[in-house]
Write a protein that holds these residues in place. Structure first.
Motif, mmCIF file in Angstrom:
data_model
loop_
_atom_site.group_PDB
_atom_site.id
_atom_site.type_symbol
_atom_site.label_atom_id
_atom_site.label_comp_id
_atom_site.label_asym_id
_atom_site.label_seq_id
_atom_site.Cartn_x
_atom_site.Cartn_y
_atom_site.Cartn_z
ATOM 1 N N TYR A 156 0.746 -1.102 0.222
ATOM 2 C CA TYR A 156 -0.391 0.225 -0.057
ATOM 3 C C TYR A 156 0.399 1.627 -0.630
ATOM 4 C CZ TYR A 156 -4.188 -2.943 0.394
ATOM 5 O OH TYR A 156 -4.951 -3.969 0.860
ATOM 6 N N TYR A 157 0.263 2.735 -0.467
ATOM 7 C CA TYR A 157 1.187 3.550 -0.677
ATOM 8 C C TYR A 157 0.258 4.073 -0.454
ATOM 9 C CZ TYR A 157 5.136 1.248 -2.597
ATOM 10 O OH TYR A 157 6.106 0.361 -3.112
ATOM 11 N N GLY B 21 -1.755 8.301 -1.720
ATOM 12 C CA GLY B 21 -1.702 8.664 -3.213
ATOM 13 C C GLY B 21 -2.563 9.610 -3.132
ATOM 14 N N TYR C 75 -3.476 3.212 -1.482
ATOM 15 C CA TYR C 75 -3.863 2.609 -2.434
ATOM 16 C C TYR C 75 -3.017 1.500 -2.996
ATOM 17 C CZ TYR C 75 -5.838 6.985 -5.073
ATOM 18 O OH TYR C 75 -6.538 8.850 -5.541
ATOM 19 N N GLU D 56 -0.688 -1.263 -4.754
ATOM 20 C CA GLU D 56 0.169 -2.383 -5.845
ATOM 21 C C GLU D 56 0.082 -3.661 -5.518
ATOM 22 O OE1 GLU D 56 1.841 1.742 -7.915
ATOM 23 O OE2 GLU D 56 3.187 0.060 -7.168
ATOM 24 N N ASP E 134 3.752 3.396 -9.688
ATOM 25 C CA ASP E 134 3.109 3.891 -10.468
ATOM 26 C C ASP E 134 3.448 5.252 -9.562
ATOM 27 O OD1 ASP E 134 1.138 6.224 -10.841
ATOM 28 O OD2 ASP E 134 -0.809 4.709 -10.806
ATOM 29 N N ASP F 185 2.941 8.290 -9.196
ATOM 30 C CA ASP F 185 1.569 9.124 -8.483
ATOM 31 C C ASP F 185 2.009 8.629 -6.969
ATOM 32 O OD1 ASP F 185 1.404 10.842 -10.187
ATOM 33 O OD2 ASP F 185 -0.032 10.141 -11.124
ATOM 34 N N TYR F 186 2.001 7.529 -6.444
ATOM 35 C CA TYR F 186 1.443 6.722 -5.420
ATOM 36 C C TYR F 186 3.218 6.751 -4.458
ATOM 37 C CZ TYR F 186 -1.818 4.024 -7.080
ATOM 38 O OH TYR F 186 -2.994 3.648 -8.085
ATOM 39 N N ARG F 187 3.366 7.467 -3.682
ATOM 40 C CA ARG F 187 4.385 7.478 -2.279
ATOM 41 C C ARG F 187 4.526 7.397 -1.240
ATOM 42 N NH1 ARG F 187 0.641 11.580 -2.674
ATOM 43 N NH2 ARG F 187 -0.585 12.542 -1.009
ATOM 44 N N GLN G 203 -1.201 2.555 6.331
ATOM 45 C CA GLN G 203 0.175 2.117 5.366
ATOM 46 C C GLN G 203 0.679 0.980 5.917
ATOM 47 O OE1 GLN G 203 3.590 4.258 4.064
ATOM 48 N NE2 GLN G 203 3.488 3.355 1.739
ATOM 49 N N TRP H 225 -11.006 4.563 -7.509
ATOM 50 C CA TRP H 225 -9.135 3.310 -7.395
ATOM 51 C C TRP H 225 -9.711 2.553 -8.614
ATOM 52 C CZ3 TRP H 225 -8.126 -0.171 -2.815
ATOM 53 C CH2 TRP H 225 -6.895 -0.821 -2.824
ATOM 54 N N ASP I 169 -7.013 8.548 -10.902
ATOM 55 C CA ASP I 169 -6.314 7.828 -10.635
ATOM 56 C C ASP I 169 -5.827 7.631 -11.842
ATOM 57 O OD1 ASP I 169 -4.430 5.275 -9.932
ATOM 58 O OD2 ASP I 169 -6.177 4.570 -9.197
#
Length: 411
Positions: A180-181, A183, A192, A194, A224, A226-228, A271, A320, A404
């Motif tokens: 999980y990240y 976003g 979000y 992955e 992605d 955009d995911y931090r 997270q 999402w 997204d």
């Protein structure tokens, strides 16, 4: 009305045969056509062709047709019953029997053919909503977390950073693990997910948690961009243990950080929680920093005791794009999976090739918020590179919100 018993005890009206006949109660009796239909239906119900009967049925029908043709040639005066209005003219039990045999033979062929048809393979059975599984097959996660399966219509998710290598002599394998990240809006981030294909040694809960968290902490973003990852650079995993009650203890080092707001801090904790508890059999975690319990992370959020998943509507993305994931290579026809927590259960999908929009459509989710709805549908595109964007339309001003987007390659 007189009745006669059919085999098996069923009652059947004893109609008087012949056109215009009536029953004993004065009701109009069925004509010859109705009687013929009854005979055919009764005989057809008795047909139970066994396995492998089709070739013999076909042979007999063929032989019967040839014999009938020879007989007709020998009897030039023969003619079939004629249909006048809604009545059979010239009907006789012999003619009815001939028609019955022919019809039953044809029915047997149809049944036999149906039994030999190979069914068309259906799409892969979908898991229940809420399962932490590879992105193309899942909706919002909850505490039901079966193991991963390959994505439908896409190559395995790209391997994220920090996958590591198996130790010498280990029983090595790779598996898609959920990570999980944060976003979305920096002022109001959401989680979000992955799936990253990572090395496992023994497949235990501890092994899975270790692989997922090391992958998460290895870089500032996901596949992605955009995911931090809000955890500071240099944060590392010291140790993971899992007790018999399914509570994981996660010990981090290098996680000291100042100047992080409360919203981001809370999502950083969640997270970890959502990533760790995505592992089957794990329901919560205890956080340690450099071997010691930590009561408040970065002085902002209570992290004492066992940490559990917060409600999905509080932490997960409002809209999402579950799949395809960013960077996936997919076939020309591929599945799109969208999830969202929206009061009106309506999202949007836009597909662009470069700056040109090639498709725009409304996506109706399975349920409205506060539950997380989902939608799965197939898209067919010519080969090329595309950007898929899901979003919601604001009911207040019509603006696009909660965007997204993922870039994929159609092969």
């Amino acid at each position: 009305m007189n009745e006669q018993r059919r085999p098996g005890g069923h009652s059947e009206p004893a109609w008087t045969s012949g056109p215009g006949a009536t029953s004993g109660s004065g009701e109009r009796a069925p004509g010859d056509e109705d009687l013929l239909r009854r005979v055919l239906a009764t005989e057809a119900d008795r047909i139970e062709p066994g396995p492998g009967a089709l070739p013999e049925i076909q042979r007999r029908i063929g032989a019967g047709d040839r014999g009938g043709a020879r007989r007709r040639r020998r009897r030039p005066g023969w003619s079939r019953p004629r249909l006048a209005g809604d009545r059979w003219r010239g009907w006789s039990p012999l003619a009815a029997g001939a028609v019955t045999v022919a019809t039953l033979s044809m029915a047997a062929v149809v049944v036999g053919l149906a039994s030999t048809v190979v069914p068309t393979p259906s799409d892969r059975a979908e898991p229940p909503p809420g399962a932490d599984r590879p992105a193309t097959l899942t909706a919002s996660p909850d505490d039901v977390r079966p193991g991963p399966t390959p994505p439908d219509g896409a190559v395995a998710p790209s391997v994220g950073t920090g996958t590591g290598t198996p130790a010498p002599g280990a029983t090595e394998s790779t598996v898609g693990l959920p990570v999980y990240y944060l976003g979305g809006d920096p002022g109001r981030p959401r989680l979000y997910r992955e799936f990253h294909r990572l090395w496992l040694h023994d497949g235990s809960a501890r092994d899975r948690i270790t692989a997922a968290l090391r992958n998460l902490l290895d870089g500032p973003v996901g596949m992605d961009p955009d995911y931090r990852n809000p955890w500071p650079e240099g944060t590392d995993l010291r140790e993971v243990t899992v007790d018999g009650d399914g509570i994981a203890t996660v010990d981090l080092t290098g996680a000291a950080r100042d100047g992080v707001d409360e919203v981001t801090t809370r999502l950083a904790v969640q997270q970890l929680v959502w990533t760790v508890t995505a592992v089957p059999g794990v329901s919560g975690l205890r956080l340690r920093l450099d071997g010691a319990p930590v009561d408040r992370l970065w002085g902002r959020v209570d992290t004492s005791g066992v940490l559990r998943r917060a409600p999905a509507m509080e932490v997960l993305a409002p809209v999402w794009l579950i799949s395809p994931q960013h960077g996936d290579a997919v076939s020309r026809s591929f599945q799109v999976h969208v999830a969202g927590i929206l009061p009106e259960a309506t999202a949007q999908l836009r597909i662009q090739r470069g700056t040109r929009t090639v498709r725009e459509q409304v996506v109706t989710l399975s349920v409205a918020g506060p539950a997380q709805g989902e939608a799965r549908f197939r898209v067919t595109l010519p080969p090329g590179r595309y950007t898929l964007t899901t979003y919601a339309i604001s009911l207040e001003d019509g603006s696009e919100r909660f965007l997204d987007d993922h870039t994929v390659t159609v092969r």
